[in-house]
Every structure is written in C-alpha cells, then in structure tokens.
Design an enzyme around this catalytic site. Structure first.
Site, PDB file in Angstrom:
ATOM      1  N   GLY A 166       0.792  -1.214   0.000  1.00  0.00           N
ATOM      2  CA  GLY A 166       0.000   0.000   0.000  1.00  0.00           C
ATOM      3  C   GLY A 166       0.829   1.272   0.000  1.00  0.00           C
ATOM      4  N   SER A 167       0.581   2.196  -0.933  1.00  0.00           N
ATOM      5  CA  SER A 167       1.461   3.340  -1.058  1.00  0.00           C
ATOM      6  C   SER A 167       1.009   4.254  -2.188  1.00  0.00           C
ATOM      7  CB  SER A 167       2.887   2.859  -1.307  1.00  0.00           C
ATOM      8  OG  SER A 167       2.878   1.773  -2.203  1.00  0.00           O
TER       9      SER A 167
END
Length: 200
Positions: A166-167
């Site tokens: 996630g990013s």
C-alpha cells in the site's frame, strides 16, 4: 509469473509454517497457506508494454489521487491500494540524475498528510526536461525498494522499484506542461507503464 524482489521473506516463512502447522493445528496451517498465497499475489510483477503513442506514462497501477501545481510544475500522484500491482515504472526515457531517500511519517497514502511521509525521489533527465518520480510510503508500507541508481539509463516503462503493502507513486512533470496537457483526471484508474498521463 514474475515476482518483485523481497517476496521470499514473507512467503517462505508462511509456507514453511503452513507445512508444519498442517500436522499440529490444521486451521493455522490453512491460514498461513492463504497468507503465503496472498503474498505471492501481492508481489506479482506482470509484463507491461508502453503504448505506441507518445506521452508520459503512469509510474504505478491504481487511481489518480493527486493533481496539483507546485512552483509552476504539475504533480500527478497515483494511489496504490492493496489489490494493485506495486511495481513502479519509468514514466519517460532518460538518465537517472539522483536517487534520494527522505525519512518521514507513515500516514495513509491517500491522505493530504502523506506528502510528509517517508519517500524516495528519483530524478530523471529526459529530452524534454527533468522529471521526478516519488515513491511514497503509506500507513502499512514501511519498505521502499528503488531498483535504480545515479547514471542508469531508462527506457519508458522500465521497472524502477516497488513498495511493500500500500502506497503512492507521483511524477512531477517538467516546467512547460500545463493542465491542458494532462490526459487523465482525479479518480481515474491507470496502469503502470501503459496509461498515458500527459503529452505535449
């Protein structure tokens, strides 16, 4: 299927634990097996082919979460959720001028505060100016893995790194690009190395 580097440190312990637990406590073995499979799926690294049309391609899979002007330059940010491929790609061909790691917070990558998060900035000198690709950590993404170093030559769509779990990945366009040059809008779904974000 090809996988991004680093998947072994998560997948191997899960599969080993699943094999052992299958004889001791089967429900735990099933859970570990499922987690190992999820890790392989998350670290998938499919082949991508840049389009024939010219333009700046997306550095990441996901949806466009940021479009804004910074000191006369346009920034386009792509938020990657847990279901997206997390391998990042070069938006343009060029030479890597610098790779800088910047410590910071770990706020959710889709929030306004994420600009203060830990990040890696990759400066790329292209024929039409200097681009900056930023790999930005999120609330759960604590590892940023750039693949490139100063002096590397990149083709459009080359792999330049990945971020665990996630990013966000941004591209800061050179001066001279305007909002009229953008080919995407906020909320639009894009694919790394394939979707054209801007052209002039």
């Amino acid at each position: 299927m090809q996988f991004a580097p680093g998947y072994r440190r998560f997948a191997v312990p899960a599969f080993v634990g699943a094999a052992i637990s299958a004889f001791v406590f089967p429900p735990l073995g099933a859970a570990l097996l499922a987690f190992g499979a999820f890790v392989l799926w998350f670290f998938r690294d499919p082949e991508r082919s840049p389009p024939d049309e010219p333009g700046v391609v997306s550095p990441a899979d996901g949806h466009v979460s940021v479009i804004r002007v910074e000191d006369g330059r346009i920034r386009v940010g792509v938020f990657m959720n847990v279901t997206d491929v997390h391998v990042n790609r070069a938006p343009v061909p060029g030479t890597v001028r610098d790779v800088t790691h910047r410590p910071g917070a770990h706020k959710p990558a889709f929030s306004k505060d994420s600009d203060k998060n830990e990040r890696v900035d990759i400066e790329v000198e292209s024929d039409d100016g200097e681009y900056e690709v930023s790999q930005i950590a999120g609330a759960f993404a604590r590892r940023i893995h750039p693949y490139v170093a100063t002096g590397d030559e990149l083709a459009r769509g080359d792999r330049i790194g990945h971020i665990d779990f996630g990013s966000r990945a941004d591209v800061l366009l050179p001066e001279g690009f305007s909002s009229e040059d953008l080919t995407v809008e906020k909320g639009e779904t894009v694919r790394a190395g394939e979707t054209v974000l801007a052209r002039r």
